[in-house]
Design an enzyme around this catalytic site. Structure first.
Site, PDB file in Angstrom:
ATOM      1  CE  LYS A 186      -3.197  -2.539   2.987  1.00  0.00           C
ATOM      2  NZ  LYS A 186      -2.382  -3.774   3.088  1.00  0.00           N
ATOM      3  CG  ASP A 228       4.865  15.949  -8.236  1.00  0.00           C
ATOM      4  OD1 ASP A 228       4.381  15.390  -9.235  1.00  0.00           O
ATOM      5  OD2 ASP A 228       4.474  17.049  -7.820  1.00  0.00           O
TER       6      ASP A 228
END
Length: 599
Positions: free
Chosen positions: A251, A256
Site C-alpha cells: 500500500k 512527484d
C-alpha cells in the site's frame, strides 16, 4: 470388484478433477501484459525526471518488456517511444480540452470535495527540507481516517508531474470513487497517473470504472496477478487457486517522486472512517527525503513486472455502459433519504479542516528526520521465482536482530505459529518486556485468524507476555493530530501493522505478524530509527488502553480473564467477551486444523 473399476463417489471425484484440470488449461493470461500506450506513458514519466536530472541522457527505459531487449534495440525502441509520447503529449492537450468541454455538465452534478486545488509545485514545497538532510528521511504519522483521506486528496491536488499508487484494496464506494475522481482531475491538469491494484477484491462492475478511468491519455491502470474469470469469479478458485492465493498486499501513494504515504490503510470507507457498520483503527506515515526513492523503485519493479496486466487486456467495456468516467461515478450521487447530512460531507469536512497543503508550503509539518530503511518483498514472491531468504520477514530479522529490552507488537492479524510462540516465550523468559495488541474476537474481521491466535494465549501469558485485545466497541477518543487538527473516529477493528524493538526502532507498513504476510503475500514498510517514536509506541500499550481494549490475564488454575474499563469502572470477564457456545465450537475446530500457514 476389479481394481480398475470406479465407485460412484470416486467417479464424481474423477469428473470434478477432470473438469478442474480442463478449466485450468483454459486459464491462460494474455500474452502481452503491457500495451504500447501504457509503456509510452511510463516513458513519459521517466522523461519528466531525466530532463531535470540527466538532460544529456536520451535513452529512457520503460517497462520490463523493453528491458529484455538488447541495448541497441532499447535505444531504438525508446526513441520511438519518446516520439510517440511527444506526439501523444500534443494530442493529449486537445484531448483533455475536448474531455473538459464534454464533461462540464458531469462535473456540475459531481460534488467538488477538494476546493483547495492551487497547483502548488510540490517539489519546490519540500525539496529545501530534503536538501538540509541529504542522508536522512522525514516522517510524520497519520493516525485518523479523516486525515488519511485528506492527505491523499490534497497531495493529489498539489502534484504537478506524476502520481503512482499501489494498493491491495480499492473499494468501489464513496471513498474509492472520490479518490479516483481526484486522480482524474489531476490527469486533466496534465499529471501522469499510474494505478496498480491487486485483483483479489475487485469485481466486474469495478472493471468498468477502471476501464473508463484508464481511457484518459494521462492515466494507466494495471492489475497484478489477475483473476482470469472477471464475471464468474468463483471459477478462479476452482481453476487457479495456487496462483491466486498469492496477493500483493502493498500500500503506497507517491507524489512527484518527492513525498509518499505508506502504511496499513487500503482505500475504502471503512479504512477512512466513514462507514456506518465497520471502521478500522489504522496507521499510515507521511515520508519525505532519501527513503522516497527506494519506495519509488519498488513501485517501478511491481509496475513493470510481467505479472502486472493493463486493465484493457483483461476486460472490455460492456455494451450500454457509459463511456464518460465522471458520469459513471454513481456513489457520488447517492441520495441518502434517511440522513439529512450526506456521508460525503464527512470527506468534504476532512479536506476543509486539513492544513496539510499550507503546512507543507510553509514548512510547518513537524517531520522528524532520522535514518530509515525501506523493506519490500520482491515481486517475484508472487510467482515463487525468488528465494525465500529474500522475503521481507528475513530482511526484518537481519535489520532488527533480537530485542534486548522490550518488544511491542500491534498487529490486526496476529498468528504467531508454534515456532513464533517459542521465540516469544524464550525472549520473555530471558527478561524481555513483550506487549501485544491485536483484535478481540468480536473486533476481528477474519474469524479464522482468531483461531490461529487464541490457542497460543496461555503459553504467551505464562511466560510473562502482556496481551491486549481491542474491543469492537472502542469508544471515541479525543486524540489531537497536530498536523490536521481532527479527532479520531470511533473504530471497531484494529488494522494497523507496526511494532517497536527496544528504544529506537519502529516498523510501520503492511506486514501482519502472520504466516501469510511472511510466506505468501508481498508486503512493504519502513524501519524508522527514532527513540521518541519507539517510546510512544511502547507507552501506548498500558492501563490507559483499558477503556479501548481488554487485557487478557492468566489465572493460577489455567483459566483466562479479560480485564477492561467500562463507564469508568473496572470490569472483569471470566469468559471471552461476546463469544457464544457456537463460536467456541468453531474456534476449537479451526484450531485443530493445520491451516495456520494460510492465515
Amino acid at each position: 470388484m476389479s481394481m480398475f473399476s470406479i465407485e460412484p463417489s470416486n467417479l464424481s471425484l474423477s469428473l470434478t478433477l477432470g473438469l478442474t484440470l480442463s478449466l485450468s488449461g483454459c486459464q491462460t493470461l494474455p500474452k502481452q501484459p503491457h500495451l504500447p500506450e501504457s509503456q509510452a506513458l511510463s516513458a513519459r514519466v521517466d522523461a519528466l525526471y531525466q530532463q531535470n536530472d540527466e538532460p544529456e541522457d536520451d535513452n529512457i527505459e520503460s517497462d520490463s518488456d523493453n528491458n529484455q531487449n538488447s541495448s541497441n534495440q532499447n535505444s531504438s525502441n525508446q526513441n520511438s517511444s519518446n516520439q510517440s509520447s511527444n506526439n501523444q503529449s500534443s494530442n493529449n492537450q486537445s484531448s483533455n480540452n475536448q474531455s473538459s468541454n464534454n464533461q462540464d455538465s458531469s462535473q456540475e452534478n459531481s460534488p467538488n470535495t477538494n476546493p483547495k486545488i492551487d497547483n502548488t509545485d510540490l517539489v519546490a514545497a519540500i525539496s529545501e527540507q530534503s536538501e538540509i538532510h541529504p542522508d536522512l528521511s522525514g516522517y510524520h504519522p497519520i493516525v485518523t481516517g479523516a486525515n488519511a483521506f485528506a492527505s491523499r486528496s490534497i497531495l493529489t491536488s498539489m502534484a504537478t508531474r506524476n502520481i503512482d499508487a499501489q494498493y491491495y484494496i480499492w473499494h468501489d464506494d464513496q471513498a474509492g470513487q472520490l479518490m479516483l475522481k481526484d486522480l482524474w482531475d489531476a490527469a486533466e491538469r496534465g499529471v501522469i497517473v499510474r494505478l496498480l491494484l491487486d485483483d483479489f477484491n475487485n469485481n466486474a462492475k469495478f472493471d468498468q470504472h477502471l476501464l473508463r478511468f484508464a481511457s484518459h491519455p494521462n492515466i494507466a491502470v494495471r492489475i497484478i496477478n489477475p483473476l482470469m474469470y472477471r464475471k464468474f469469479q468463483t471459477l478462479n478458485f476452482v481453476t487457479g487457486l495456487p496462483r491466486i492465493n498469492r496477493r500483493m498486499h502493498n500500500k503506497s501513494m507517491i507524489f512527484d517522486k518527492q513525498i509518499t504515504i505508506i502504511g496499513g490503510r487500503n482505500i475504502g470507507d471503512e479504512y477512512l472512517s466513514n462507514d456506518k457498520n465497520s471502521q478500522f483503527a489504522d496507521l499510515d506515515v507521511l515520508l519525505i527525503g532519501k527513503v522516497v526513492a527506494d519506495i519509488d523503485n519498488s513501485f517501478a519493479s511491481y509496475w513493470s513486472a510481467p505479472i502486472s496486466f493493463d486493465i484493457q487486456t483483461l476486460a472490455t467495456l460492456d455494451k450500454g455502459e457509459t463511456t464518460d468516467f465522471l458520469e459513471g461515478l454513481d456513489k457520488l450521487r447517492v441520495d441518502e433519504k434517511n440522513n439529512s447530512k450526506s456521508s460525503l460531507d464527512v470527506y468534504k469536512a476532512a479536506i476543509e479542516d486539513s492544513s496539510i497543503d499550507t503546512d507543507l508550503i510553509n514548512k510547518r509539518v513537524p517531520f522528524r528526520w532520522t535514518d530509515m530503511q525501506f523493506l519490500s518483498d520482491d515481486v517475484g514472491k508472487l510467482t515463487k521465482t525468488v528465494p525465500a531468504d529474500t522475503n521481507l520477514v528475513h530482511q526484518l530479522r537481519t535489520l532488527l536482530g533480537s530485542p534486548t529490552k522490550r518488544l511491542t507488537i500491534i498487529s490486526s492479524y496476529f498468528v504467531p505459529t508454534k515456532d513464533g510462540v517459542n521465540t516469544l516465550v524464550a525472549l520473555a523468559e530471558a527478561g524481555i518486556d513483550i506487549k501485544i495488541l491485536t483484535n478481540s474476537f468480536d473486533a476481528t474481521d477474519v474469524t479464522a485468524v482468531h483461531s490461529g491466535y487464541s490457542q497460543w494465549r496461555p503459553n504467551l501469558l505464562r511466560a510473562g507476555v502482556k496481551i491486549y485485545e481491542l474491543k469492537s466497541t472502542a469508544s471515541e477518543e479525543k486524540r489531537e493530530n497536530k498536523l490536521w487538527k481532527a479527532r479520531s473516529q470511533s473504530s471497531t477493528s484494529l488494522h494497523a501493522k507496526t511494532f517497536a524493538v527496544d528504544d529506537y526502532q519502529v516498523f510501520i507498513g503492511s506486514y501482519n505478524v502472520d504466516p501469510r504476510s511472511a510466506n505468501i503475500n508481498t508486503e512493504m514498510g519502513v524501519i524508522i530509527n527514532d527513540d521518541e517514536l519507539a517510546k510512544q509506541l511502547h507507552g501506548a500499550l498500558s492501563d490507559d488502553l483499558l477503556s479501548q481494549a481488554y487485557e487478557v490475564k492468566l489465572l493460577e488454575n489455567g483459566n483466562l480473564q479479560w480485564h477492561t474499563v467500562e463507564d469508568g469502572k473496572k470490569v472483569i470477564y471470566d469468559s471471552e467477551p461476546r463469544v457464544d457456545i457456537s463460536d467456541h465450537v468453531w474456534l476449537t475446530i479451526m484450531s485443530w486444523l493445520p491451516i495456520d500457514w494460510l492465515l
